[in-house]
Scaffold this active site. Structure first.
Site, mmCIF file in Angstrom:
data_model
loop_
_atom_site.group_PDB
_atom_site.id
_atom_site.type_symbol
_atom_site.label_atom_id
_atom_site.label_comp_id
_atom_site.label_asym_id
_atom_site.label_seq_id
_atom_site.Cartn_x
_atom_site.Cartn_y
_atom_site.Cartn_z
ATOM 1 N N ASP A 1 12.756 -14.098 -15.197
ATOM 2 C CA ASP A 1 13.951 -14.786 -14.686
ATOM 3 C C ASP A 1 15.006 -14.953 -15.761
ATOM 4 O O ASP A 1 14.778 -14.676 -16.942
ATOM 5 C CB ASP A 1 13.547 -16.157 -14.105
ATOM 6 C CG ASP A 1 12.701 -17.007 -15.059
ATOM 7 O OD1 ASP A 1 12.504 -16.596 -16.218
ATOM 8 O OD2 ASP A 1 12.253 -18.089 -14.651
ATOM 9 N N GLU B 1 11.392 -22.165 -6.823
ATOM 10 C CA GLU B 1 11.265 -23.612 -6.686
ATOM 11 C C GLU B 1 10.638 -23.984 -5.339
ATOM 12 O O GLU B 1 10.738 -23.221 -4.378
ATOM 13 C CB GLU B 1 12.668 -24.237 -6.740
ATOM 14 C CG GLU B 1 13.409 -24.017 -8.056
ATOM 15 C CD GLU B 1 13.069 -25.073 -9.094
ATOM 16 O OE1 GLU B 1 11.903 -25.542 -9.135
ATOM 17 O OE2 GLU B 1 13.970 -25.437 -9.868
ATOM 18 N N ASN C 1 7.028 -29.134 -11.087
ATOM 19 C CA ASN C 1 7.006 -29.207 -9.623
ATOM 20 C C ASN C 1 6.279 -27.999 -9.014
ATOM 21 O O ASN C 1 6.392 -27.749 -7.825
ATOM 22 C CB ASN C 1 8.435 -29.302 -9.077
ATOM 23 C CG ASN C 1 9.288 -28.099 -9.462
ATOM 24 O OD1 ASN C 1 8.798 -27.149 -10.055
ATOM 25 N ND2 ASN C 1 10.560 -28.141 -9.121
ATOM 26 N N HIS D 1 6.795 -24.779 -9.826
ATOM 27 C CA HIS D 1 7.534 -23.514 -9.742
ATOM 28 C C HIS D 1 6.943 -22.468 -10.680
ATOM 29 O O HIS D 1 6.355 -22.784 -11.708
ATOM 30 C CB HIS D 1 9.047 -23.704 -9.952
ATOM 31 C CG HIS D 1 9.510 -23.995 -11.347
ATOM 32 N ND1 HIS D 1 10.263 -25.097 -11.671
ATOM 33 C CD2 HIS D 1 9.371 -23.306 -12.498
ATOM 34 C CE1 HIS D 1 10.558 -25.070 -12.962
ATOM 35 N NE2 HIS D 1 10.030 -24.002 -13.491
#
Ligand code: GLP
Length: 242
Positions: free
Chosen positions: A69, A145, A138, A140
């Protein structure tokens, strides 16, 4: 087919364990394709790979790398870009050919087009022999996400408040964290032959537990790794909630 767990005593042992697996793959296959990740978690793994290279144990001269990414928009010269991070933490210190290192183009005028081109690059370089991953607090992976649905291929995504907050520590202020990113999709990640996911520290406990619960939920994108036949979690006890 469940996720294998290698519990390490600390960050150093986690890093050495991950680096040893990657090094073995490169020794077996000198023209390996390595899927790489950013974040603070894999830095020690890269440091160990650099040490092996410097000791003459390992060469990356024929290796190709594909990163997960990149922020958007961001210039590759920005010291917070993932291109800069990779150059700085690995590529500049080993004998990799930079022309064979790929990171999504955070500088592209058309981000959707940049994602399509990145999928073409992934197809052209072929299946990654190993994909290294960190995990967000979280759940991801890359910048996939938690959301109602998850994308299969490389796409443009908005970052959640919690990720912007978590990543703000690297920027001068929270306002400077880009709010978008280009990221491989869950499908692009699952195409790798082998996946190593690294996690250390208590902040990752809930995300790791949600992943290891074994079901699939878009509330924890890492849970989709349960679909892959060869995933190893390399972590410390704190990430396991001990
Ligand atoms: C970032 C990256 C992820 C990384 C994660 C965890 O947002 N996009 O690839 O795994 O957050 O980062 P860290 O290793 O610093 O905890």
């Amino acid at each position: 087919m469940s996720i294998q767990v290698i519990k390490c005593k600390d960050y150093e042992e986690m890093s050495r364990t991950a680096a040893a697996i990657v090094a073995e793959i490169v020794k077996q296959r000198p023209d390996a394709v390595l899927g790489l990740a950013t974040g603070s978690t894999p830095v020690g793994t890269y440091r160990e790979l650099i040490r092996m290279y410097e000791a003459g144990e390992l060469s990356f001269s024929r290796v190709t790398t594909v990163n997960l990414d990149e922020y958007y928009p961001i210039s590759p010269d920005n010291d917070q870009s993932y291109r800069y991070f990779m150059n700085h933490n690995l590529f500049d210190h080993v004998d990799l050919d930079k022309a064979h290192t790929y990171v999504p183009d955070g500088n592209a005028a058309d981000p959707e087009e940049a994602c399509r081109r990145y999928e073409e690059t992934l197809a052209a370089v072929g299946q990654a022999d190993v994909q290294l991953l960190g995990i967000g607090q979280n759940g991801h992976i890359g910048f996939n996400e938690p959301a109602d649905s998850l994308a299969v291929e490389t796409h443009v995504t908005g970052l959640t408040e919690s990720t912007i907050r978590a990543n703000a520590r690297f920027f001068a202020s929270e306002a400077e964290v880009p709010t978008r990113a280009l990221t491989m999709g869950i499908g692009s990640i699952l195409r790798a032959k082998k996946i190593l996911i690294l996690a250390n520290g208590a902040a990752k406990r809930e995300a790791v537990a949600a992943m290891l619960a074994g079901g699939l939920t878009t509330a924890c994108p890492a849970s989709f790794l349960n679909l892959h036949p060869d995933v190893t979690l390399i972590c410390d006890g704190a990430a396991l909630g001990e």
